[in-house]
Design an enzyme around this catalytic site. Sequence first.
Site, short mmCIF file in Angstrom:
data_model
loop_
_atom_site.label_atom_id
_atom_site.label_comp_id
_atom_site.label_asym_id
_atom_site.label_seq_id
_atom_site.Cartn_x
_atom_site.Cartn_y
_atom_site.Cartn_z
N GLU A 153 11.50 58.30 51.22
CA GLU A 153 12.72 58.88 50.66
C GLU A 153 12.29 59.96 49.69
O GLU A 153 11.57 59.68 48.74
CB GLU A 153 13.51 57.86 49.84
CG GLU A 153 13.98 56.64 50.56
CD GLU A 153 14.55 55.62 49.56
OE1 GLU A 153 14.72 55.94 48.37
OE2 GLU A 153 14.80 54.50 49.99
N ASP A 201 19.78 55.96 37.60
CA ASP A 201 18.32 55.83 37.51
C ASP A 201 17.86 55.40 36.13
O ASP A 201 18.38 55.84 35.11
CB ASP A 201 17.66 57.16 37.88
CG ASP A 201 17.71 57.40 39.38
OD1 ASP A 201 17.25 56.50 40.11
OD2 ASP A 201 18.21 58.44 39.82
#
Lengths: 264, 414
Positions: free
Chosen positions: A49, A60
Site C-alpha cells: 500500500e 493516523d
Amino acid sequence: MTTLASVFEKARSEGRAALIGYLPAGFPSKEGGIAAATAMVEAGCDVIEIGLPYSDPLMDGPTIQDAVHRSLTNGTRIADVLDTVEGVAKTGAATLVMTYWNPIDRYGAERFARDLASAGGAGTITPDLTPEEARPWLDASAAAGIDTVFLVAPSSTEPRIEAVTACCTGFVYAASLMGVTGARETVSSAAEGLVKRTRPHTDLPVCVGLGVGTGRQAAEVAGYADGVIVGSAFIRRLLDAPDEAAGLKAVRALGEELANGVRT
Amino acid sequence: MTATEGSLLTAADLAGGGVHGDDPDTRGKFGVFGGRYVPEALIPALDEVASVYAEAKNDPAFVAEFEHLLRTYAGRPTTLTEVPRFAEHAGGARIVLKREDLTHTGAHKINNVLGQALLTRRLGKNRVIAETGAGQHGVATATAAALLGLECVIYMGAVDCERQALNVARMKLLGATVVPVENGSKTLKDAINEAFRDWVSNVEHTHYLFGTVAGPHPFPEIVRDFARVIGVEARRQIIELTGKLPDAVVAAVGGGSNAIGIFHAFIGDEGVALHGYEAGGRGLESGEHALTLTAGSIGVLHGSRTYVLQDDEGQTIESHSISAGLDYPGVGPEHAWLKDSGRATYHGVTDAEAMEAFSLLARTEGIIPAIESSHALAGALKLGRELGPDATILVNLSGRGDKDMGTAMKYFNL
C-alpha cells in the site's frame, strides 16, 4: 499488473495468509521509498500500500503522521505517488494506493482511477470514504478496472458491515481496534471477532490491520484472517535508522520476520 | 420543569429548521454539501448522536432544561443595543447589535456547549473532548463540563496555546485538561484532527463536543440548532424595537456557528438580506487569509463536503487571521449551501478593517467587541454606506473583546 485476486489465490494455494505492507510515498525520499518498498517485497510482502500523503491525516497515529509530514515537506505530489506506484508495481507485488478522499476528489475521480491503473496500480484503500458517498469512486474504479478496498471496524453494526463489504472488491480491510494507526504491544482481541462477523457478508478475503508489528502478531492474525497489514512498524524502522542503508536493512529484516509469521 | 409561556425557545424553535425545509437530508446533506467523510469506526457513534439528538429535540423536558440553563446560567435573553454614534460612520443606517458578548463566558459559544453537554448526559457518556482555536470554545466547554460534572479534555494547537495563554489558564482553573497539539500547523485544524483521534479511541464513554457548524453529520445540524436561539430572540426583539424586520442581518464567519445562529431564524424572511464576513487577514492577494467561502473551492475537510482552502491537489492551505476564532480553512456546509443557493452573501474583511471597527465601537459606544465580531462590525459599516440611511442592520456581536487585549495592545501600541 498483479491483481489482488491472484495474490490471495497464490497465498491460499500455499496455505498461508498474505502479507501487506504500507509506506507513504516520498518517505524517506521518493527513491528511498521505492527502494524500501522493493525491500519489503523481496522480504515477502505480497501487497504494498502506497500512502498518498495528506495534510490532515485524522485516522493516523504519530508514526505515520511523522512520515507523511516529512514527505509533504519534501514536496511530494500526486505525480510522485503515481511514479512510486509504477516503481513498486514492477517488483510484481500488487500495489495499492491508500488515501484520504479529498486528494482524489480534487484530482478528479475518473482521472485518478485512470492514472493509477496506467501506473500499474491494483486499486485503492479509502479509509474516510463511507459507502454513502462512495458511488462516484466505485464507478470510476470499475471503469478503470481497479479494486476498491474499504474498512470495517469493531464498532460496525451488521448493516454497516453489509454496506461496506458491498463496496469492496479485492479484499475487506478489518480495523483491529478502535483507534488510530500505530504498532501496539498486543493485537486487539476485537480483531478475530470482527473477522468472524464479516465473513457471512462477503466471499472476499478479510485482512486485518492496525496495531500489527511483529512476526508473532502476524502469525496470530494469520490464524483467522486472509491477510496481515503492517504499516507503522516498517516506518518506525526507517525513522529510527541512522541512514537509508541501515533503514533498508531493518525494513528487510522486519519483512522477513513478518513473512515467516504469516507462514506459521 | 416544562417550558413556560414566554420561553426563550420551544421544541419547535429547536427543531425549527424543518419549518423552512432546510434541514439536511438523512445523509446529512445540504444540497451537495455536508455528509460524512470519516473512518468507519466513528459511524456508529455519529449515528448514536444523531438518533439521541433527534429524540431530545422533540422531548419537551430536554428543551425545557436547555432553556432553563440558557436563562439562569448563560444569562439569556441577551439584549439588543442600538449604536447610533457608531452608525454615523455607516452612512447613517440604523445599526442594532445582538449582545452575545453579554452571555456567561463572554461569547455565543455557551449556547452550543450547554446543549451538547446536556446531550452528553443523555448519551450516557461521562467525558467530553473539544477542539479550540482562540480558546473560547474550550473555555465554554470546560465551563459546561464543570457545571454538569463531566471529565473534560481540550485539544488546542501549540501555537494557539501560546497566543491565548490566558484562556489556557481559564480552562485549567475550570478543571479541564488542556493538550497542546504539536503536529501540522499547530493550530485549530490540527486540534480538530487530534480530537478525532481521541474520539475514535475512546468513543464508548466520550462525546466529541464539536464547536462549530462544520464536521460530519449530525454536528452541523446540532450546533446550528443550539445556536439558533440567537436569531429566534433577535427576530422577536428587532420587531419590538423597530416595528419591522431588518433589511440585513450581519455576522462574522469562521466555522460559521454564530452566523448560522443568527441567520437561521431569518432564512424564510425573503426581504432580509444575510451577509457573512470572513477573515480577509492581510488581504486576498497576500495569500494570508481565511476567505474559505470567498476564495476557497469545494472539497472535503474534517468529515464534511464544503468550501475549503486547498491547493490544486487537495492539501489544506493554512489560514491566517488576526482573530484566532476565524482562523480556519474550512466552513460549515450549510453556509456553503446558503452561498451557492444565493440566500446569503459572503465577503472578506481584512485585519486592518476589523481592528478599525474594533476601536471605533469602543470609542463611540463603550463596547469592546471580540476581534471575531469586529469583522461583522466592519461589514456593517460598509453595508450601511451601500444601503443608505433608511436601512436597519442587525449585527451579531458574537463575543466580547477582553480576551483580545493582548492583540489590541500590540496592534494599537496601547
